[in-house]
Design a protein around this motif. Structure first.
Motif, PDB file in Angstrom:
ATOM      1  N   ASP A  69       0.664  -1.251   0.030  1.00 30.12           N
ATOM      2  CA  ASP A  69       0.107   0.181  -0.097  1.00 30.12           C
ATOM      3  C   ASP A  69       0.777   1.279   0.076  1.00 30.12           C
ATOM      4  O   ASP A  69       0.582   2.464  -0.409  1.00 30.12           O
ATOM      5  CB  ASP A  69      -0.912   0.065   1.063  1.00 30.12           C
ATOM      6  N   ASN A  70       1.989   1.073   0.570  1.00 33.98           N
ATOM      7  CA  ASN A  70       2.798   2.297   0.606  1.00 33.98           C
ATOM      8  C   ASN A  70       4.088   2.434   0.148  1.00 33.98           C
ATOM      9  O   ASN A  70       5.249   3.199   0.206  1.00 33.98           O
ATOM     10  CB  ASN A  70       3.297   2.663   2.280  1.00 33.98           C
ATOM     11  N   GLU A  71       4.302   1.285  -1.016  1.00 36.45           N
ATOM     12  CA  GLU A  71       5.282   1.309  -1.954  1.00 36.45           C
ATOM     13  C   GLU A  71       6.679   1.204  -1.032  1.00 36.45           C
ATOM     14  O   GLU A  71       7.573   1.931  -1.461  1.00 36.45           O
ATOM     15  CB  GLU A  71       5.296   2.363  -2.900  1.00 36.45           C
ATOM     16  N   LEU A  72       6.797   0.497  -0.042  1.00 38.44           N
ATOM     17  CA  LEU A  72       7.834   0.190   0.595  1.00 38.44           C
ATOM     18  C   LEU A  72       8.416  -1.366   0.042  1.00 38.44           C
ATOM     19  O   LEU A  72       7.450  -2.357  -0.091  1.00 38.44           O
ATOM     20  CB  LEU A  72       7.581  -0.080   2.044  1.00 38.44           C
ATOM     21  N   LYS A  73       9.711  -1.346  -0.084  1.00 42.84           N
ATOM     22  CA  LYS A  73      10.203  -2.931  -0.517  1.00 42.84           C
ATOM     23  C   LYS A  73      10.340  -3.532   0.694  1.00 42.84           C
ATOM     24  O   LYS A  73      10.206  -2.997   1.907  1.00 42.84           O
ATOM     25  CB  LYS A  73      11.653  -2.591  -1.217  1.00 42.84           C
ATOM     26  N   MET A  74      10.644  -4.863   0.590  1.00 39.34           N
ATOM     27  CA  MET A  74      10.724  -5.673   1.722  1.00 39.34           C
ATOM     28  C   MET A  74      11.932  -6.723   1.660  1.00 39.34           C
ATOM     29  O   MET A  74      12.163  -7.051   0.494  1.00 39.34           O
ATOM     30  CB  MET A  74       9.449  -6.804   1.810  1.00 39.34           C
ATOM     31  N   ARG A  75      12.691  -6.912   2.930  1.00 40.41           N
ATOM     32  CA  ARG A  75      13.326  -8.099   2.856  1.00 40.41           C
ATOM     33  C   ARG A  75      12.811  -9.173   3.703  1.00 40.41           C
ATOM     34  O   ARG A  75      11.855  -8.779   4.648  1.00 40.41           O
ATOM     35  CB  ARG A  75      14.661  -7.692   3.755  1.00 40.41           C
ATOM     36  N   MET A  76      13.217 -10.440   3.659  1.00 40.65           N
ATOM     37  CA  MET A  76      12.440 -11.412   4.027  1.00 40.65           C
ATOM     38  C   MET A  76      13.524 -12.131   5.358  1.00 40.65           C
ATOM     39  O   MET A  76      14.714 -12.235   4.862  1.00 40.65           O
ATOM     40  CB  MET A  76      12.339 -12.737   3.379  1.00 40.65           C
ATOM     41  N   HIS A  77      12.922 -12.226   6.535  1.00 41.50           N
ATOM     42  CA  HIS A  77      13.857 -12.543   7.765  1.00 41.50           C
ATOM     43  C   HIS A  77      13.137 -13.440   8.546  1.00 41.50           C
ATOM     44  O   HIS A  77      12.084 -13.374   8.617  1.00 41.50           O
ATOM     45  CB  HIS A  77      14.521 -11.316   8.373  1.00 41.50           C
ATOM     46  N   THR A  78      13.641 -14.783   8.742  1.00 36.05           N
ATOM     47  CA  THR A  78      14.721 -15.383   8.132  1.00 36.05           C
ATOM     48  C   THR A  78      14.362 -17.081   7.791  1.00 36.05           C
ATOM     49  O   THR A  78      13.426 -17.519   8.678  1.00 36.05           O
ATOM     50  CB  THR A  78      15.793 -15.352   8.910  1.00 36.05           C
ATOM     51  N   LEU A  79      14.935 -17.596   7.009  1.00 35.37           N
ATOM     52  CA  LEU A  79      14.603 -18.974   7.015  1.00 35.37           C
ATOM     53  C   LEU A  79      14.963 -20.226   7.800  1.00 35.37           C
ATOM     54  O   LEU A  79      14.355 -20.802   8.281  1.00 35.37           O
ATOM     55  CB  LEU A  79      14.863 -19.500   5.363  1.00 35.37           C
ATOM     56  N   VAL A  80      16.274 -19.809   8.096  1.00 34.66           N
ATOM     57  CA  VAL A  80      16.936 -20.931   8.790  1.00 34.66           C
ATOM     58  C   VAL A  80      17.950 -20.292  10.030  1.00 34.66           C
ATOM     59  O   VAL A  80      18.776 -19.536   9.640  1.00 34.66           O
ATOM     60  CB  VAL A  80      17.934 -21.975   7.941  1.00 34.66           C
ATOM     61  N   TRP A  81      17.575 -20.543  11.057  1.00 36.54           N
ATOM     62  CA  TRP A  81      18.010 -19.884  12.384  1.00 36.54           C
ATOM     63  C   TRP A  81      18.089 -20.910  13.490  1.00 36.54           C
ATOM     64  O   TRP A  81      17.046 -21.568  13.467  1.00 36.54           O
ATOM     65  CB  TRP A  81      17.292 -18.277  12.469  1.00 36.54           C
ATOM     66  N   HIS A  82      19.141 -20.680  14.446  1.00 37.66           N
ATOM     67  CA  HIS A  82      18.952 -21.772  15.449  1.00 37.66           C
ATOM     68  C   HIS A  82      18.143 -21.027  16.487  1.00 37.66           C
ATOM     69  O   HIS A  82      17.690 -21.777  17.443  1.00 37.66           O
ATOM     70  CB  HIS A  82      20.223 -21.799  16.211  1.00 37.66           C
ATOM     71  N   ASN A  83      17.409 -19.791  16.691  1.00 36.12           N
ATOM     72  CA  ASN A  83      16.534 -19.255  17.534  1.00 36.12           C
ATOM     73  C   ASN A  83      15.021 -19.279  16.684  1.00 36.12           C
ATOM     74  O   ASN A  83      15.143 -19.033  15.373  1.00 36.12           O
ATOM     75  CB  ASN A  83      16.979 -17.748  17.861  1.00 36.12           C
TER      76      ASN A  83
END
Ligand code: XIL
Length: 321
Positions: A69-83
């Motif tokens: 809606d606000n034309e912000l880009k996105m990072r995806m966080h996170t697929l594989v993590w110990h926590n």
């Protein structure tokens, strides 16, 4: 007033970690100053799928919609993590079973958000901090063996072919850890594993003085032919091992913080061709994770906007040079 994203439009995207509540309470500030967002928690395994086969996408969906809606880009966080990975993932299963769970998870995320994200932290914090030791002893490592990292990247490539795939870690400018991260990514690249970038978390503090190390780390990582994103920046008022509390920072402490932000941004700017985005880990001081970590309910003031969402000295410092 000029905004962060305007000031930095010819350099890199300016990001903030947000969550389902801050897009409501801090929505205007996010929209004004930032052009990239990361879910602080909502895309983590434990948040998306606390019980087997029960995906809960509502909160992440709301954030993705807010970005659209606000034309912000996105990072995806996170697929594989110990926590923040639910227990069930590692229980009552075989190696093949765990592989299937990993593959299914990456498939679910790719299908739903792959096209919405320009980059993805495929593997987070897999390197051991202690001097001896290379990979962190995690349930992923125990369950899948050393090549779990490459599997994750190959699966991510298959499920989200348009996103840039990142390895993300902290203490990433410390020469010993830096060399381990370098070795890991070098080996992956030599095997043809699709790693596009290294995420430098940049959780630092106001006593940070080794700007040479920041530069050296950037240079070293870039020599691998990857790009760099600053993924979780904040500048704590406390040294890492300090557990004391303060009522309010002194003028000197705010100044020291502003200096650290400025010196880092100076270097980021030099590398604008290689750095796609610089993300702050939070929106303003009132909602920083450092108010709960490593000491619960200890206030910290690590971001560019204060508890009233007003710009701080650090903000002006990176705006005015
Ligand atoms: C943190 C969040 O900010 C907190 O809200 C949560 O309780 C714990 O995780 N490195 C990372 C992030 O990669 O995912 C962490 O985020 C901070 C450290």
């Amino acid at each position: 007033m000029e905004t962060l994203k305007e000031k930095y439009k010819d350099y890199f995207l300016i990001g903030a970690a947000v969550n389902a509540s801050t897009i409501r309470t801090h929505g205007e500030l996010i929209k004004d100053h930032f052009n990239s967002i990361t879910c602080e928690n909502e895309m983590k395994f434990s948040n998306l799928c606390p019980r087997e086969k029960e995906y809960q996408f509502e909160k992440a969906d709301t954030i993705v919609q807010f970005a659209k809606d606000n034309e912000l880009k996105m990072r995806m966080h996170t697929l594989v993590w110990h926590n923040q990975t639910p227990e069930w993932v590692f229980l009552d299963t075989t190696k093949e079973g765990l592989e299937e769970r990993l593959s299914n998870h990456i498939h679910m995320l790719g299908k739903r958000y792959g096209k919405d994200c320009y980059s993805v932290d495929v593997v987070n914090e897999a390197i051991e901090d202690k001097l001896d030791g290379f990979l962190r002893e995690s349930s992923w490592l125990q369950g899948l063996g050393n090549d779990y990292i490459e599997r994750a990247f190959l699966l991510a490539k298959q499920e989200m072919p348009e996103a840039k795939l990142f390895y993300n870690d902290y203490n990433e400018t410390n020469p010993i850890k830096r060399d381990k991260i370098f070795k890991l990514i070098k080996e992956l690249k030599e095997k043809g594993i699709p790693v596009d970038g290294i995420g430098m978390q940049c959780h630092i503090n106001i006593y940070h003085s080794s700007m040479d190390e920041l530069k050296e780390a950037i240079e070293k990582y870039l020599s691998l032919g990857v790009s760099i994103e600053i993924t979780e920046m904040d500048v704590s008022m406390f040294r890492h091992e300090d557990r004391s509390e303060i009522l309010k920072p002194t003028i000197e402490q705010y100044k020291a913080q502003a200096r650290v932000y400025k010196e880092c941004f100076q270097i980021f700017r030099e590398y604008k061709n290689d750095i796609t985005s610089v993300t702050l880990w939070g929106v303003s001081d009132d909602v920083s994770w450092l108010n709960h970590f490593p000491v619960n309910n200890r206030r910290n003031w690590p971001l560019l906007f204060d508890e009233m969402m007003k710009p701080k000295e650090a903000f002006y410092e990176i705006m005015n040079f």
